[in-house]
Write an enzyme that holds these catalytic residues in place. Structure first.
Site, mmCIF file in Angstrom:
data_model
loop_
_atom_site.group_PDB
_atom_site.id
_atom_site.type_symbol
_atom_site.label_atom_id
_atom_site.label_comp_id
_atom_site.label_asym_id
_atom_site.label_seq_id
_atom_site.Cartn_x
_atom_site.Cartn_y
_atom_site.Cartn_z
ATOM 1 N N ASP A 1 -63.458 -24.384 -7.546
ATOM 2 C CA ASP A 1 -63.613 -24.462 -8.999
ATOM 3 C C ASP A 1 -62.456 -23.836 -9.745
ATOM 4 O O ASP A 1 -61.948 -22.771 -9.360
ATOM 5 C CB ASP A 1 -64.856 -23.682 -9.463
ATOM 6 C CG ASP A 1 -66.150 -24.278 -8.969
ATOM 7 O OD1 ASP A 1 -66.243 -25.492 -8.895
ATOM 8 O OD2 ASP A 1 -67.071 -23.491 -8.680
ATOM 9 N N GLY B 1 -72.121 -12.285 -21.218
ATOM 10 C CA GLY B 1 -73.350 -12.307 -20.433
ATOM 11 C C GLY B 1 -74.481 -13.088 -21.070
ATOM 12 O O GLY B 1 -75.649 -12.830 -20.788
ATOM 13 N N ARG C 1 -72.881 -15.861 -1.420
ATOM 14 C CA ARG C 1 -71.899 -14.842 -1.063
ATOM 15 C C ARG C 1 -70.838 -14.718 -2.158
ATOM 16 O O ARG C 1 -70.438 -13.623 -2.507
ATOM 17 C CB ARG C 1 -71.269 -15.177 0.293
ATOM 18 C CG ARG C 1 -72.227 -14.869 1.438
ATOM 19 C CD ARG C 1 -71.606 -15.129 2.777
ATOM 20 N NE ARG C 1 -71.531 -16.556 3.089
ATOM 21 C CZ ARG C 1 -72.559 -17.287 3.519
ATOM 22 N NH1 ARG C 1 -73.755 -16.735 3.634
ATOM 23 N NH2 ARG C 1 -72.418 -18.563 3.818
ATOM 24 N N GLY C 2 -70.367 -15.807 -2.681
ATOM 25 C CA GLY C 2 -69.498 -15.770 -3.849
ATOM 26 C C GLY C 2 -68.089 -15.289 -3.571
ATOM 27 O O GLY C 2 -67.882 -14.252 -2.946
ATOM 28 N N ARG C 3 -67.137 -16.049 -4.024
ATOM 29 C CA ARG C 3 -65.725 -15.678 -3.893
ATOM 30 C C ARG C 3 -65.031 -15.936 -5.234
ATOM 31 O O ARG C 3 -64.084 -16.697 -5.328
ATOM 32 C CB ARG C 3 -65.071 -16.469 -2.760
ATOM 33 C CG ARG C 3 -65.506 -15.998 -1.371
ATOM 34 C CD ARG C 3 -64.945 -16.885 -0.266
ATOM 35 N NE ARG C 3 -65.040 -16.232 1.024
ATOM 36 C CZ ARG C 3 -66.109 -16.283 1.817
ATOM 37 N NH1 ARG C 3 -67.183 -16.951 1.428
ATOM 38 N NH2 ARG C 3 -66.109 -15.664 2.987
ATOM 39 N N GLU D 1 -62.839 -22.860 -13.668
ATOM 40 C CA GLU D 1 -63.788 -22.907 -14.783
ATOM 41 C C GLU D 1 -63.246 -22.094 -15.951
ATOM 42 O O GLU D 1 -62.883 -20.926 -15.790
ATOM 43 C CB GLU D 1 -65.150 -22.352 -14.353
ATOM 44 C CG GLU D 1 -65.862 -23.219 -13.328
ATOM 45 C CD GLU D 1 -67.207 -22.660 -12.942
ATOM 46 O OE1 GLU D 1 -68.152 -23.453 -12.797
ATOM 47 O OE2 GLU D 1 -67.323 -21.426 -12.773
ATOM 48 N N GLN E 1 -61.954 -18.667 -14.484
ATOM 49 C CA GLN E 1 -62.242 -18.131 -13.167
ATOM 50 C C GLN E 1 -62.000 -19.194 -12.116
ATOM 51 O O GLN E 1 -62.028 -20.400 -12.398
ATOM 52 C CB GLN E 1 -63.670 -17.610 -13.077
ATOM 53 C CG GLN E 1 -64.757 -18.673 -13.164
ATOM 54 C CD GLN E 1 -66.152 -18.058 -13.108
ATOM 55 O OE1 GLN E 1 -66.390 -16.949 -13.594
ATOM 56 N NE2 GLN E 1 -67.086 -18.768 -12.511
ATOM 57 N N GLU F 1 -67.083 -26.257 -2.330
ATOM 58 C CA GLU F 1 -66.669 -26.362 -3.730
ATOM 59 C C GLU F 1 -65.456 -25.481 -3.992
ATOM 60 O O GLU F 1 -65.348 -24.360 -3.481
ATOM 61 C CB GLU F 1 -67.822 -25.930 -4.642
ATOM 62 C CG GLU F 1 -67.572 -26.159 -6.114
ATOM 63 C CD GLU F 1 -68.866 -25.991 -6.912
ATOM 64 O OE1 GLU F 1 -69.894 -26.536 -6.481
ATOM 65 O OE2 GLU F 1 -68.823 -25.308 -7.940
ATOM 66 N N ARG G 1 -71.012 -5.337 -4.301
ATOM 67 C CA ARG G 1 -71.468 -6.562 -3.645
ATOM 68 C C ARG G 1 -71.061 -6.588 -2.177
ATOM 69 O O ARG G 1 -71.801 -7.090 -1.331
ATOM 70 C CB ARG G 1 -70.884 -7.784 -4.353
ATOM 71 C CG ARG G 1 -71.351 -7.992 -5.773
ATOM 72 C CD ARG G 1 -70.586 -9.105 -6.444
ATOM 73 N NE ARG G 1 -70.908 -10.420 -5.902
ATOM 74 C CZ ARG G 1 -70.178 -11.510 -6.110
ATOM 75 N NH1 ARG G 1 -69.062 -11.429 -6.816
ATOM 76 N NH2 ARG G 1 -70.559 -12.665 -5.616
#
Length: 331
Positions: free
Chosen positions: A106, A203, A132-134, A108, A121, A104, A281
């Site tokens: 994105d 949040g 893991r997120g990038r 957003e 983002q 994916e 993280r």
């Protein structure tokens, strides 16, 4: 002198959008409804589409084809007024075909309360690596609800570049250490608007206020360039050799010295979170991250801007939502 004017002066020598030499498509030729077609409105000439969010549902579209690498682009105008809790997304994904190991890319856009600016983002996920997120998060130098601006994703076997108009805002080079985390399977292209009240603004403290419905995201100047493929075709990617070579030969498939200066200026001015500097993280930065001392200094608060480093309120990076929520109604 206002910062926006300084920015315009800074990029005055930058190539105009016509330098991209883009061929735009009609909606019916390139996309079809993904969900809630009753909230999808096409223009009379079929060159633009509006996606609506109301108390019944959000809405979304999906490209008619899958692409093995490509350049995906659209001119987009965001909803105006009170937009807290709203997410508008333009992205490439293969989650519908590879549910457990999807790729994916994105862009957003995150709504906000009245008087506060939209934020956005970019995300890069490969082979199901959402845990893991990038993610990176930014502000804009313009109001995206006033006029159309072009947002683009370039994806090749060697690099990924996100653009706002002609300005590259993020570059991810393929690194051997990423292994399967680099997106490499054929993807469709999506556009959606949906209720993300649980996380998108402060949040989750600020929810969608349906007294202001409908919320309308407008898309036009649709561009889909790449090699059209069957997502489950077992033939090797060499059947796309010519198309990938043409993609990589495009002027905007590389970061020139001038573009790099523009990208650095944007990131130092408007980026307020990057996973590469989030030492909570990632005590050891992911392999594709390149240390930029100025970025590291300004994002020294766990990947976030320290107070006084950016105008407005600080955002929170690293938040992630369920992709399935894009297909859920607001109720």
């Amino acid at each position: 002198m206002p910062s926006c004017l300084l920015f315009l002066l800074f990029i005055s020598g930058f190539p105009s959008s016509t330098a991209f030499n883009l061929t735009t498509l009609t909606f019916s030729r390139s996309f079809s409804p993904l969900f809630s077609d009753f909230n999808i409105k096409t223009s009379h000439h079929d060159k633009a589409v509006s996606l609506l969010l109301n108390r019944l549902s959000g809405s979304g579209i999906i490209s008619s084809d899958y692409y093995n690498y490509g350049f995906f682009s659209a001119s987009i105008k965001m909803p105006s007024r009170y937009t807290a809790g709203i997410v508008v997304a333009f992205y490439a994904s293969n989650v519908d075909t590879f549910e457990k190991n999807h790729d994916e890319l994105d862009i957003e856009f995150l709504g906000n309360v009245k008087g506060h600016a939209w934020r956005f983002q970019t995300n890069v996920y490969g082979n199901g690596s959402v845990s893991r997120g990038r993610e990176e998060r930014y502000r804009l130098w313009f109001d995206p609800s006033k006029v159309f601006h072009r947002y683009s994703i370039l994806w090749t076997p060697f690099n990924i570049i996100f653009y706002v108009d002609e300005i590259p805002i993020r570059h991810v080079g393929r690194h051997a250490g990423m292994q399967g985390d680099y997106p490499s399977k054929p993807m469709s292209v999506y556009a959606t608007i949906w209720d993300a009240s649980s996380w998108a603004t402060d949040g989750g403290k600020r929810k969608v206020d349906y007294r202001h419905e409908p919320f309308i995201a407008e898309f036009r100047d649709l561009v889909l360039q790449g090699c059209v493929v069957d997502p489950i075709d077992q033939l090797p990617s060499s059947n796309c050799t010519a198309e990938i070579a043409a993609l990589m030969a495009l002027d905007y498939s590389t970061i020139t010295a001038h573009r790099r200066k523009s990208m650095q200026w944007f990131r130092q001015k408007y980026m307020y979170y990057s996973y590469c500097y989030d030492n909570v993280r990632y005590p050891v930065p992911p392999p594709e991250c390149t240390d930029v001392p100025l970025e590291r200094e300004m994002l020294s608060n766990g990947g976030r801007r320290t107070e006084g480093k950016v105008s407005g309120r600080r955002g929170k990076g690293g938040e992630r939502r369920s992709k399935a929520a894009k297909h859920q109604t607001a109720r």
